[in-house]
Scaffold this active site. Structure first.
Site, short mmCIF file in Angstrom:
data_model
loop_
_atom_site.label_atom_id
_atom_site.label_comp_id
_atom_site.label_asym_id
_atom_site.label_seq_id
_atom_site.Cartn_x
_atom_site.Cartn_y
_atom_site.Cartn_z
N ASN A 1 25.27 61.35 64.97
CA ASN A 1 25.40 62.14 63.74
C ASN A 1 24.10 62.93 63.57
OD1 ASN A 1 23.47 60.53 62.17
ND2 ASN A 1 25.07 58.97 62.15
N GLY B 1 30.84 53.36 65.60
CA GLY B 1 31.42 53.74 66.88
C GLY B 1 30.45 53.69 68.04
N VAL B 2 30.56 54.67 68.93
CA VAL B 2 29.73 54.70 70.13
C VAL B 2 28.26 54.85 69.77
CG1 VAL B 2 29.91 57.20 70.59
CG2 VAL B 2 29.61 55.62 72.48
N ASP B 3 27.95 55.58 68.70
CA ASP B 3 26.57 55.78 68.26
C ASP B 3 25.91 54.43 67.95
OD1 ASP B 3 24.23 57.06 67.42
OD2 ASP B 3 25.07 57.70 65.50
N THR C 1 36.21 62.19 68.56
CA THR C 1 37.60 61.70 68.45
C THR C 1 37.75 60.43 67.62
OG1 THR C 1 37.47 60.44 70.52
CG2 THR C 1 38.24 62.74 70.66
N TYR D 1 35.31 61.29 63.31
CA TYR D 1 35.30 62.74 63.06
C TYR D 1 36.69 63.36 63.22
CZ TYR D 1 30.17 62.88 62.83
OH TYR D 1 28.84 62.72 62.46
#
Length: 175
Positions: free
Chosen positions: A26, A34-36, A124, A127
């Site tokens: 972000n 999520g992946v972050d 995906t 967002y």
């Protein structure tokens, strides 16, 4: 035309052994869900420390742009943080920003002499970018970039879920 330098796998990007993994970050660069969040947790505090320095220098990362940090404890050397767009109405601007996220990540990889890069399915998750539209943009952007640049030897799309994995593998097979 199929490019042998592009592969698709299903799995956990934090365990992928490449020179750089791309983080769907972000704009604050402070980690998230999520992946972050997974990348920040697996890589340890070194990634966040470098993100703080980037924030001090430039105030975060704009949508479609990318920055690079250490990968900390991850098996990669670098993490390339890019900010994908939030799907609102599917405007051309949103699609262009997603394309830019891939292109700017690859440019940063080249500048840092990265030969192998792994991408998640940017935008995906929370967002809400439609997976099929996002996959088309991702594959087209990477293929176009690789046609003009030979220094990147391998790009891996690491799909966390089965739906994305099936989309990417079928789209790659159609080429």
């Amino acid at each position: 035309m199929t490019d042998a330098r592009i592969t698709v796998k299903q799995g956990d990007i934090t365990k992928t052994e490449v020179d750089a993994i791309v983080n769907a970050a972000n704009s604050s660069l402070l980690g998230g869900g999520g992946v972050d969040g997974a990348i920040h947790r697996a890589g340890g505090p070194a990634i966040l420390e470098e993100c703080y320095r980037i924030r001090e220098r430039q105030g975060g990362c704009k949508t479609g742009e990318a920055v690079i940090t250490t990968a900390g404890k991850l098996p990669a050397k670098y993490v390339i943080h890019t900010v994908g767009p939030v799907w609102n109405k599917g405007s051309e601007e949103e699609k262009t920003l997603l394309k830019n996220a891939y292109i700017n990540s690859l440019k940063l990889a080249m500048e840092n002499e990265v030969a192998t890069v792994a991408f998640p399915n940017i935008s995906t998750g929370i967002y809400r970018f439609p997976k099929k539209v996002a996959a088309e943009i991702a594959i087209d952007a990477v293929k176009a970039f690789l046609r003009k640049n030979r220094s990147i030897k391998q790009v891996v799309f690491v799909c966390f879920d089965q739906e994305n994995y099936e989309l990417y593998t079928s789209m790659m097979a159609e080429e």
